[in-house]
Design a protein around this motif. Structure first.
Motif, PDB file in Angstrom:
ATOM      1  N   VAL A   7       0.886  -1.106  -0.040  1.00 30.54           N
ATOM      2  CA  VAL A   7       0.074   0.194  -0.003  1.00 30.54           C
ATOM      3  C   VAL A   7       0.823   1.093  -0.062  1.00 30.54           C
ATOM      4  O   VAL A   7       0.845   2.148  -0.658  1.00 30.54           O
ATOM      5  N   THR A   8       1.858   1.405   0.899  1.00 28.14           N
ATOM      6  CA  THR A   8       2.946   2.259   0.937  1.00 28.14           C
ATOM      7  C   THR A   8       3.516   2.630  -0.419  1.00 28.14           C
ATOM      8  O   THR A   8       3.542   3.636  -0.960  1.00 28.14           O
ATOM      9  N   ARG A  10       2.525   1.703  -3.309  1.00 32.88           N
ATOM     10  CA  ARG A  10       1.831   1.978  -4.442  1.00 32.88           C
ATOM     11  C   ARG A  10       1.562   3.539  -4.201  1.00 32.88           C
ATOM     12  O   ARG A  10       1.350   4.294  -5.237  1.00 32.88           O
ATOM     13  N   ARG A  11       1.167   3.994  -3.096  1.00 34.60           N
ATOM     14  CA  ARG A  11       0.984   5.502  -2.737  1.00 34.60           C
ATOM     15  C   ARG A  11       2.278   6.289  -3.286  1.00 34.60           C
ATOM     16  O   ARG A  11       2.154   7.140  -3.787  1.00 34.60           O
ATOM     17  N   GLU A  12       3.272   5.892  -3.062  1.00 33.03           N
ATOM     18  CA  GLU A  12       4.483   6.368  -3.240  1.00 33.03           C
ATOM     19  C   GLU A  12       4.671   6.543  -4.863  1.00 33.03           C
ATOM     20  O   GLU A  12       5.127   7.388  -5.383  1.00 33.03           O
ATOM     21  N   LEU A  14       2.113   6.397  -7.156  1.00 34.26           N
ATOM     22  CA  LEU A  14       1.167   7.155  -7.570  1.00 34.26           C
ATOM     23  C   LEU A  14       1.474   8.716  -7.406  1.00 34.26           C
ATOM     24  O   LEU A  14       1.206   9.566  -8.242  1.00 34.26           O
ATOM     25  N   SER A  15       2.111   9.107  -6.206  1.00 43.08           N
ATOM     26  CA  SER A  15       2.608  10.276  -5.860  1.00 43.08           C
ATOM     27  C   SER A  15       3.897  10.642  -7.068  1.00 43.08           C
ATOM     28  O   SER A  15       3.816  11.790  -7.551  1.00 43.08           O
TER      29      SER A  15
END
Length: 56
Positions: A7-8, A10-12, A14-15
């Motif tokens: 999750v982390t 993927r978030r990074e 996407l950012s």
């Protein structure tokens, strides 16, 4: 890899993609200039002068 890590990650990712997309839009719009050390130094000096005046 644990779910939280994915999750982390993927978030990074996407950012990062968002930042790259913004940079590409800036480039296409002509808002990107060549890196110029002297321009950056002069800008810093002007900022320092303005900051020291506002403190007095």
């Amino acid at each position: 890899m644990e779910k939280n890590e994915r999750v982390t990650q993927r978030r990074e990712l996407l950012s990062l993609k968002s930042n790259v997309d913004r940079g590409m839009r800036d480039l296409a719009a002509g808002r990107v200039v060549d890196f110029d050390v002297n321009r950056i130094i002069e800008r810093g000096k002007r900022h320092l002068i303005r900051s020291s005046i506002s403190i007095k």
